[in-house]
Design a protein around this motif. Structure first.
Motif, mmCIF file in Angstrom:
data_model
loop_
_atom_site.group_PDB
_atom_site.id
_atom_site.type_symbol
_atom_site.label_atom_id
_atom_site.label_comp_id
_atom_site.label_asym_id
_atom_site.label_seq_id
_atom_site.Cartn_x
_atom_site.Cartn_y
_atom_site.Cartn_z
ATOM 1 N N GLY A 270 67.206 45.251 22.656
ATOM 2 C CA GLY A 270 65.921 45.931 22.638
ATOM 3 C C GLY A 270 64.934 45.463 23.676
ATOM 4 N N ALA A 271 65.414 45.085 24.867
ATOM 5 C CA ALA A 271 64.512 44.636 25.940
ATOM 6 C C ALA A 271 65.025 45.154 27.272
ATOM 7 C CB ALA A 271 64.431 43.111 25.959
ATOM 8 N N PRO A 272 64.126 45.522 28.190
ATOM 9 C CA PRO A 272 64.552 46.004 29.509
ATOM 10 C C PRO A 272 65.367 44.940 30.240
ATOM 11 C CG PRO A 272 62.194 46.352 29.160
ATOM 12 C CD PRO A 272 62.661 45.486 28.048
ATOM 13 N N LEU A 273 66.251 45.393 31.116
ATOM 14 C CA LEU A 273 67.021 44.461 31.940
ATOM 15 C C LEU A 273 66.127 43.841 32.998
ATOM 16 C CD1 LEU A 273 70.291 46.535 32.534
ATOM 17 C CD2 LEU A 273 69.783 44.898 30.701
ATOM 18 N N LYS A 274 66.432 42.627 33.387
ATOM 19 C CA LYS A 274 65.698 41.961 34.461
ATOM 20 C C LYS A 274 66.028 42.632 35.801
ATOM 21 C CE LYS A 274 65.143 37.412 32.292
ATOM 22 N NZ LYS A 274 64.836 38.079 31.044
ATOM 23 N N PRO A 275 65.111 42.593 36.774
ATOM 24 C CA PRO A 275 65.323 43.291 38.051
ATOM 25 C C PRO A 275 66.635 42.933 38.738
ATOM 26 C CG PRO A 275 63.046 42.584 37.884
ATOM 27 C CD PRO A 275 63.755 41.996 36.698
ATOM 28 N N ASP A 276 66.989 41.645 38.751
ATOM 29 C CA ASP A 276 68.232 41.268 39.432
ATOM 30 C C ASP A 276 69.451 41.797 38.688
ATOM 31 O OD1 ASP A 276 67.747 39.494 37.290
ATOM 32 O OD2 ASP A 276 69.056 37.978 38.186
ATOM 33 N N ASP A 277 69.341 41.925 37.378
ATOM 34 C CA ASP A 277 70.445 42.474 36.587
ATOM 35 C C ASP A 277 70.625 43.962 36.889
ATOM 36 O OD1 ASP A 277 72.507 42.493 34.803
ATOM 37 O OD2 ASP A 277 71.308 42.064 33.023
ATOM 38 N N LEU A 278 69.509 44.673 36.994
ATOM 39 C CA LEU A 278 69.578 46.092 37.351
ATOM 40 C C LEU A 278 70.268 46.281 38.699
ATOM 41 C CD1 LEU A 278 66.125 47.693 36.402
ATOM 42 C CD2 LEU A 278 68.361 48.458 35.651
ATOM 43 N N LYS A 279 69.905 45.449 39.643
ATOM 44 C CA LYS A 279 70.477 45.591 40.988
ATOM 45 C C LYS A 279 71.975 45.347 40.989
ATOM 46 C CE LYS A 279 66.286 44.517 43.623
ATOM 47 N NZ LYS A 279 65.632 43.586 44.586
ATOM 48 N N GLN A 280 72.412 44.292 40.301
ATOM 49 C CA GLN A 280 73.847 44.007 40.313
ATOM 50 C C GLN A 280 74.632 45.090 39.581
ATOM 51 O OE1 GLN A 280 76.212 42.891 37.899
ATOM 52 N NE2 GLN A 280 74.822 43.103 36.118
ATOM 53 N N LEU A 281 74.009 45.668 38.539
ATOM 54 C CA LEU A 281 74.669 46.762 37.835
ATOM 55 C C LEU A 281 74.882 47.959 38.761
ATOM 56 C CD1 LEU A 281 73.179 47.197 34.229
ATOM 57 C CD2 LEU A 281 75.584 47.036 34.845
ATOM 58 N N LYS A 282 73.819 48.350 39.450
ATOM 59 C CA LYS A 282 73.915 49.519 40.330
ATOM 60 C C LYS A 282 74.896 49.282 41.460
ATOM 61 C CE LYS A 282 69.410 51.274 38.963
ATOM 62 N NZ LYS A 282 68.026 51.615 39.314
ATOM 63 N N LYS A 283 74.932 48.072 41.948
ATOM 64 C CA LYS A 283 75.895 47.731 42.998
ATOM 65 C C LYS A 283 77.314 47.865 42.468
ATOM 66 C CE LYS A 283 77.044 44.118 46.339
ATOM 67 N NZ LYS A 283 76.708 42.750 46.837
#
Length: 681
Positions: free
Chosen positions: A263-276
């Protein structure tokens, strides 16, 4: 077999979902990341038309774990519903079409309002019941005008809530093989690992209910396995199906498999690695590759052709079966049969005294043959609620010998909460179903969660709530409602009727059957009540009216239900002492509050003290009275007549209270309690 475009579609669904949560800095990214492959597998096999979201033969998708709504909104955008990327960017914002949990009135394509856990799967059971009943009633050889499936995603929290046990048990008994539920077994709840509180064997439980259970152990990635399970589930007959999906919450993120990603947004670096990892630009937001957009557009076109074929089928059906075809069309148009109100019972004061629950039975006997969409049942209280119309057939699997799927009487068993959510599902199916459920008024409280969602969702379900006061007698305070009416009268968009006699019972049913945008509770007595001299169906439909008029009254008694006749008798006692008391019946606060202020002030005018009389909590009556005579304690066990005498609810007792009120207000300026600063503005 899953193709590259399927995998890219799953990544796109995941990306849109986490971007919504990130934009809002609020929400639940974990479940969408884990469930995206299953969602893709289900939706590509469903028949629906985003340009006609109310097509009656569409497959239905219910998101019971409603906190995962970012997943649903992503699918709605990709499939071309009236929802855009800009709406996703407004996730969880004021007045957006993408609220924090799915709401059926806010977002095209959302079938039910879900969020309180267990409600969605229970709604799905109701939709499945409605589809079965509709199909059994109208399908003909070579004319399967209703053959849709109901798909539902649910999570561990839904399975923990007792309501899902109630409704899943009933679904198994009813052999609802049009229902396919997919369990997101990610082993995480808000408190963390479900090992702390939820270690039962869910598949064995569902097998015990009578469900078939299938399992996919790598649902994070194996689209083919989920797809094959759906195909297998579709072929199963005689039982609903639960597909266990073993997933990883937050799949692919750095917090995967933990409570932190629930129930919490992903951290910015986590978002980036996911999209990559998906092959997307790390800085991209709300990205939909062209080939994915085209893929979903092609699926929509295929579904439009499926509906077009159904339209031709229905056209031919109406030509070959004109009577049934006209009836189906009327229902799809949301119209009731012409002249149905002419069949309502009407009464004069010469008619014999009857309990209002018995009068309710008379209305059902009169209307059920006239209104084929009127269906309902009782939570194991048929003989007490009197909810089964003469000649009714039970809704049961034909194999049981207890009825058939065209039956219109539902044996809910002792499952009040489940009944309420199932009723919401039947309403959500469409086809103009007007459905009711019976229990004691006190036990509608067991179903409060479902009742609240009925009101919030503007669903016109009907509760037949008998044994409405201490008048039920010897069962005692555990069964005698005191606060129940105050609770539900306080609920926004909720109509609570407490009729005083036969004409008012008929009025309650008119209001309830026509009230498609709000639920109704009809509170009914166990004890006999007289048919009142000036009662009126038409006047009762205003919510309140003067039922015992006198010229220039010294006091007005306002009352509901069984206390109206007592108040009239009190007026007669007061008349012997030279005191004039008029009596106002207030069968429904909700309806009365909608009347013009001029009418309301005519009924409750300035210059006269007003005393409310109701053998329940006085809470709420100050809206309509200066003083309140009620019961602000629990009841007692004893005969109804003895209880009314003990608590002072007799003609003499009410008359004495009225004398006290008159004395207190004598010489004082009295204004109607209806006046307030906001009303005057």
């Amino acid at each position: 077999m899953a193709t590259a475009i399927d995998k890219l579609s799953v990544s796109t669904i995941r990306g849109l979902s986490v971007d919504q949560v990130n934009a809002a800095q609020s929400g639940h990214p974990g479940a969408p990341l884990g469930l995206a492959p299953a969602a893709h597998a289900v939706w590509r096999k469903m028949k629906f038309n985003p340009q006609d979201p109310h097509w009656i033969n569409r497959d239905r998708f219910i998101l019971s774990n409603g906190h995962a709504c970012a997943l649903l909104y992503s699918l709605l955008v990709l499939y071309g519903y009236d929802l855009k990327i800009d709406d996703l960017k407004q996730f969880r914002q004021l007045n957006s079409k993408t609220p924090g949990h799915p709401e059926r009135l806010d977002t095209p394509g959302v079938e039910v309002t879900s969020g309180p856990l267990g409600q969605g799967i229970s709604n799905a059971v109701g939709i499945a019941i409605a589809q079965k009943q509709f199909a059994a009633t109208y399908n003909k050889p070579d004319f399967p005008i209703s053959d849709a499936k109901i798909f539902c995603f649910l999570g561990d929290g839904c399975l923990m809530e007792g309501i899902s046990s109630e409704t899943s048990s009933l679904a198994g008994h009813l052999q609802l093989d049009n229902l396919i539920a997919l369990w997101d077994d990610n082993r995480i709840s808000i408190d963390g690992d479900t090992a702390c509180a939820f270690t039962e064997n869910v598949p064995l439980r569902y097998k015990a209910y009578g469900w078939k259970v299938l399992e996919v152990h790598d649902a994070d990635t194996n689209i083919d396995a989920v797809s094959d399970a759906i195909d297998e589930a579709r072929k199963i007959t005689g039982a609903p199906v639960l597909i266990r999906l073993v997933t990883t919450i937050g799949f692919g993120s750095k917090a995967a498999g933990t409570g932190g990603v629930h129930g919490a947004p992903l951290k910015p670096d986590d978002l980036k690695q996911l999209k990559k990892s998906w092959g997307f630009d790390e800085e991209s937001n709300f990205f939909i590759p062209d080939e994915v957009a085209n893929y979903f557009a092609e699926k929509v076109e295929e579904n439009k052709k499926i509906q077009a074929k159904w339209n031709e089928l229905f056209k031919a059906y109406k030509e070959k079966y004109p009577k049934e075809g006209a009836e189906v069309q009327r229902r799809l148009d949301g119209k009731l049969p012409d002249g149905w109100k002419d069949h309502l019972p009407k009464f004069t004061s010469k008619d014999k005294a009857l309990a209002t629950r018995k009068l309710s039975e008379g209305v059902l006997d009169a209307l059920c043959p006239i209104i084929p969409e009127l269906i309902g049942g009782s939570a194991d209280l048929t003989g007490s609620n009197l909810t089964r119309a003469q000649g009714a057939t039970d809704f049961q699997p034909p194999s049981t010998g207890l009825g058939d799927y065209a039956g219109r009487y539902i044996r809910y068993g002792v499952r009040e909460h489940g009944m309420g959510a199932i009723m919401n599902g039947i309403d959500a199916f469409g086809a103009n179903y007007r459905n009711y459920g019976g229990t004691f008024l006190n036990f509608v409280s067991y179903a409060a969660g479902a009742v609240r969602l009925s009101a919030l969702s503007h669903q016109g379900v009907i509760w037949i709530a008998t044994h409405d006061s201490i008048g039920l007698g010897e069962d005692g305070p555990t069964h005698q409602p005191i606060e129940t009416l105050a609770h539900f009268r306080a609920l926004p968009n909720m109509s609570v009727w407490r009729p005083a006699d036969g004409n008012e019972v008929s009025a309650a049913y008119v209001s309830a059957i026509e009230g498609v945008d709000h639920p109704t509770i009809i509170a009914l007595t166990r004890q006999n009540l007289p048919q009142l001299e000036h009662s009126s169906l038409d006047e009762a439909l205003k919510g309140a009216y003067t039922i015992w008029p006198v010229e220039k009254p010294d006091i007005i008694l306002v009352s509901s239900g069984s206390e109206v006749s007592i108040s009239i008798d009190a007026s007669k006692e007061l008349e012997k002492q030279g005191v004039k008391a008029s009596v106002v019946s207030v069968p429904d606060f909700f309806t009365f509050d909608k009347q013009p202020i001029d009418y309301r002030l005519k009924i409750l005018p300035d210059g006269v003290p007003i005393l409310s009389v109701e053998v329940m909590s006085t809470f709420g009556w100050s809206k309509y009275s200066h003083e309140q005579f009620g019961l602000n304690r629990f009841g007692a066990s004893g005969k109804a007549g003895d209880l009314y005498k003990f608590f002072g609810f007799t003609a003499d007792g009410v008359a004495k209270k009225a004398e006290q009120v008159i004395k207190y207000y004598k010489g004082k300026t009295v204004t109607s309690p209806l006046h307030n600063a906001f009303e005057e503005l």
